[in-house]
Write an enzyme that holds these catalytic residues in place. Structure first.
Site, PDB file in Angstrom:
ATOM      1  N   ILE A   1      -6.462   9.573  10.527  1.00  0.00           N
ATOM      2  CA  ILE A   1      -5.410  10.328   9.982  1.00  0.00           C
ATOM      3  C   ILE A   1      -5.747  11.126   8.796  1.00  0.00           C
ATOM      4  CG2 ILE A   1      -3.172   9.951   9.103  1.00  0.00           C
ATOM      5  CD1 ILE A   1      -3.439   9.298  11.971  1.00  0.00           C
TER       6      ILE A   1
ATOM      7  N   GLY B   1       0.832  -1.240  -0.121  1.00  0.00           N
ATOM      8  CA  GLY B   1       0.006  -0.078  -0.145  1.00  0.00           C
ATOM      9  C   GLY B   1       0.889   1.266  -0.093  1.00  0.00           C
ATOM     10  N   GLY B   2       1.961   1.154  -0.575  1.00  0.00           N
ATOM     11  CA  GLY B   2       3.037   2.273  -0.485  1.00  0.00           C
ATOM     12  C   GLY B   2       2.961   3.219  -1.660  1.00  0.00           C
TER      13      GLY B   2
ATOM     14  N   ASP C   1      -1.490  -7.083  -5.951  1.00  0.00           N
ATOM     15  CA  ASP C   1      -2.813  -6.941  -5.524  1.00  0.00           C
ATOM     16  C   ASP C   1      -2.998  -8.256  -4.244  1.00  0.00           C
ATOM     17  OD1 ASP C   1      -5.396  -7.453  -4.402  1.00  0.00           O
ATOM     18  OD2 ASP C   1      -6.356  -7.187  -6.408  1.00  0.00           O
TER      19      ASP C   1
ATOM     20  N   SER D   1      -5.865  -0.294  13.469  1.00  0.00           N
ATOM     21  CA  SER D   1      -6.649   0.921  13.524  1.00  0.00           C
ATOM     22  C   SER D   1      -7.302   1.193  15.119  1.00  0.00           C
ATOM     23  CB  SER D   1      -7.941   0.821  12.742  1.00  0.00           C
ATOM     24  OG  SER D   1      -8.859   1.935  12.851  1.00  0.00           O
TER      25      SER D   1
ATOM     26  N   ALA E   1     -13.743  -4.967  12.783  1.00  0.00           N
ATOM     27  CA  ALA E   1     -13.561  -6.529  12.901  1.00  0.00           C
ATOM     28  C   ALA E   1     -12.144  -6.821  12.158  1.00  0.00           C
ATOM     29  CB  ALA E   1     -14.798  -7.289  12.302  1.00  0.00           C
ATOM     30  N   ALA E   2     -12.091  -6.384  11.041  1.00  0.00           N
ATOM     31  CA  ALA E   2     -10.869  -6.743  10.172  1.00  0.00           C
ATOM     32  C   ALA E   2      -9.657  -6.112  10.972  1.00  0.00           C
ATOM     33  CB  ALA E   2     -10.963  -6.012   8.889  1.00  0.00           C
TER      34      ALA E   2
ATOM     35  N   TYR F   1     -14.864  -3.066   8.982  1.00  0.00           N
ATOM     36  CA  TYR F   1     -13.341  -2.411   9.242  1.00  0.00           C
ATOM     37  C   TYR F   1     -12.815  -2.542  10.614  1.00  0.00           C
ATOM     38  CZ  TYR F   1      -9.471   0.620   8.906  1.00  0.00           C
ATOM     39  OH  TYR F   1      -8.125   1.230   9.024  1.00  0.00           O
TER      40      TYR F   1
END
Length: 240
Positions: free
Chosen positions: A180, A16-17, A55, A134, A149-150, A147
């Site tokens: 953020i 994810g950079g 991916d 998170s 839960a993940a 989100y």
């Protein structure tokens, strides 16, 4: 910020950079002498970094990304930063296809990449893995149930794996940001963002470079007694 970190000669994969927090991490690593390969589903154009279209929901992409690095490439650091928030909605109205993607990208994707990269670190008997979780995973936030839960799964993965491989000199930690200032947060809409700011004791969103600095520190020898830990990055908002 002018802080520097001893990362010279290290090599990192940052998922994810291509943008946002992941890009800030990649740029900070590069500025401190660390080689970087960005894995992202979008093309990454970060000066000085290698990149591959990966991916993380596709195991074949991950295998290809490793193959492109070559068997001889040492991997000192893995930062699992790729994520997908989805839309804010009640769980009863949340489209199953969307919440399945949230789980697949955030939790399952982190597990896929980690399982693929970990054997090299175990062979080296050294490595640092930093998972981006998170605040939602620590506390559970209404409107982003899937989100939450993940993210909770990422936190549990970090704690369990950190304990499992501590004796192998491979340390696993998690950074759990609150809101953020990223496109992902801004896309929730101004009303949601304003509520987030009002809920923060610092009355602002965090900055992506602030997250990057914590991640960089966790990858240095200064952080040599931390594993299986979850580091709050919420500006005082976290209550647990």
């Amino acid at each position: 910020m002018s802080n520097t970190y001893d990362l010279a000669g290290k090599f990192a994969i940052v998922t994810g950079g291509a943008k946002s927090i992941g890009r800030a991490i990649a740029e900070l690593f590069l500025a401190n002498g660390c080689g970087v390969c960005i894995w992202d589903a979008d093309r990454a154009e970060v000066p000085g970094a290698r990149s591959a279209l990966v991916d993380i929901t596709r195991s074949d992409d991950i295998r290809r990304g490793l193959a492109e690095l070559g068997d001889a490439q040492r991997i000192d650091i893995l930062v699992n930063c790729a994520g997908y928030l989805g839309r804010a909605t009640s769980f009863k109205d949340h489209d199953p296809g969307d919440w399945q993607r949230i789980i697949d990208v955030n939790l399952a994707g982190t597990m896929r990449v980690t399982q693929a990269v970990l054997p090299r670190m175990l062979q080296q008997r050294s490595g640092r893995i930093v998972n981006l979780g998170s605040l939602a995973g620590r506390e559970g936030l209404p409107g982003i149930t899937a989100y939450s839960a993940a993210s909770a799964g990422i936190i549990a993965l970090t704690k369990a794996l950190g304990r499992e491989i501590a004796s192998e000199n491979v340390f696993v930690n998690c950074v759990a940001p609150g809101p953020i200032d990223t496109d992902m947060i801004r896309d929730l809409g101004p009303d949601v963002v304003d509520r987030m700011i009002q809920d923060s004791p610092l009355r602002r969103l965090g900055q992506r470079d602030e997250v990057a600095h914590l991640v960089a520190w966790l990858c240095t020898e200064a952080s040599r007694f931390n594993t299986g830990a979850v580091f709050d990055m919420s500006g005082g908002r976290a209550r647990s």
